[in-house]
Design an enzyme around this catalytic site. Sequence first.
Site, PDB file in Angstrom:
ATOM      1  CD  GLU A 136       4.199   0.286   6.857  1.00  0.00           C
ATOM      2  OE1 GLU A 136       5.081   0.465   7.714  1.00  0.00           O
ATOM      3  OE2 GLU A 136       3.812   1.202   6.084  1.00  0.00           O
ATOM      4  CG  ASP A 148      -0.205   0.009   2.548  1.00  0.00           C
ATOM      5  OD1 ASP A 148       0.768  -0.752   2.682  1.00  0.00           O
ATOM      6  OD2 ASP A 148      -0.609   0.770   3.452  1.00  0.00           O
TER       7      ASP A 148
END
Length: 368
Positions: free
Chosen positions: A139, A78
């Site tokens: 994350e 991400d």
Amino acid sequence: MTTINQERLVEHFIELVKIDSESGNEKAVAEVLAEQLGQMGFDVTKLPVPDAISNGFNIYGKLKGSLDGSIIFSSHMDTVTPGNGIEPVIEDGIIRSNGETILGGDDKSGIAAVMEAIRTIQESSEAHKTIEVAFTVYEELGLEGAKHFDMSMIESQQAIVLDSGGPIGTIITTAPGQQSLKITIKGKPAHAGLAPETGINALTVASDAISNMTLSRIDEETTANIGVVRGGQATNIVMPELYIEAEARSLDDNKLAKQVEHMVSTFEAVAEKHGAGIQIESTRSYNAYRISDDNPHVVAIKAAFEAIGIEPVTKPTGGGSDANVFNEKGLLTVNMSTGMAKVHTTEEFIAIADLVAISEFVRSYVTK
């Protein structure tokens, strides 16, 4: 020994950053990576995560090696916002965004480096250790992909997260724990023009508390910050309620506990003084980790850097990463630099030479 294919590495990196994958929307990039790893000969498992976290999945991959030993490399899929419609620009050996978005080198540089190193090894039929990969979702907003990662899949005793900045050769052996605070101060509304003295202004309570609080840089190991404040309806109403989000971090668990206690008790004492109500939700985001320089895992990493002429340096960081979560779960993990710079800004960039160098490191480490 073949060298890294710079053109293919850059091409793959650019392909990845062009796939929109802001936190929670990792499905497209995860599908691409799972397919590519499969084509490279990895046994790939798509590990589900709760729908509330992501429309995608964590990826576990394993490539059996003929040399003794194994290692797991981890990077997150991400990006922060603004991370949609990324248009990378290459000039003078630097890859940057066009200035409208972040670049996404955090953390697709780590993914691209690992995959290019393995492609290079396979082309030259070099013997290598068993290589595992853990690519995580979400994350950036709380390490949630790592927290939900199925650790029973992992065979390696040690891990390398490629998710830091600084010169190539930087090994993060110490990282802080973080505590998150959500505070709701309940004052008492009143008409600000007719009877202000009958109200209790929640903002007045908050400002009194904050002015009595030690914040920002506490010491070389500890920081604290108030980052979100929401409240108020109109200027003619004494503010009845205020919501605050704060955090504290420290490399030392005792210092972290002490700082959090200081913040909580200050808020509580001042609320009581003003006759306001207060609710405080205190949660541990992640724990600190500290690995010594003479740990065999660190020694082996240093040797792999030295073998390619790069001087390794161990250092602490003030940031958390998936490495914090993996260490907490019992997997010995360091975080390392890929050369990413000015991350989380629209000025983010990475030097192609650094991307090549960290790929060389991965190749060096797994073929020794």
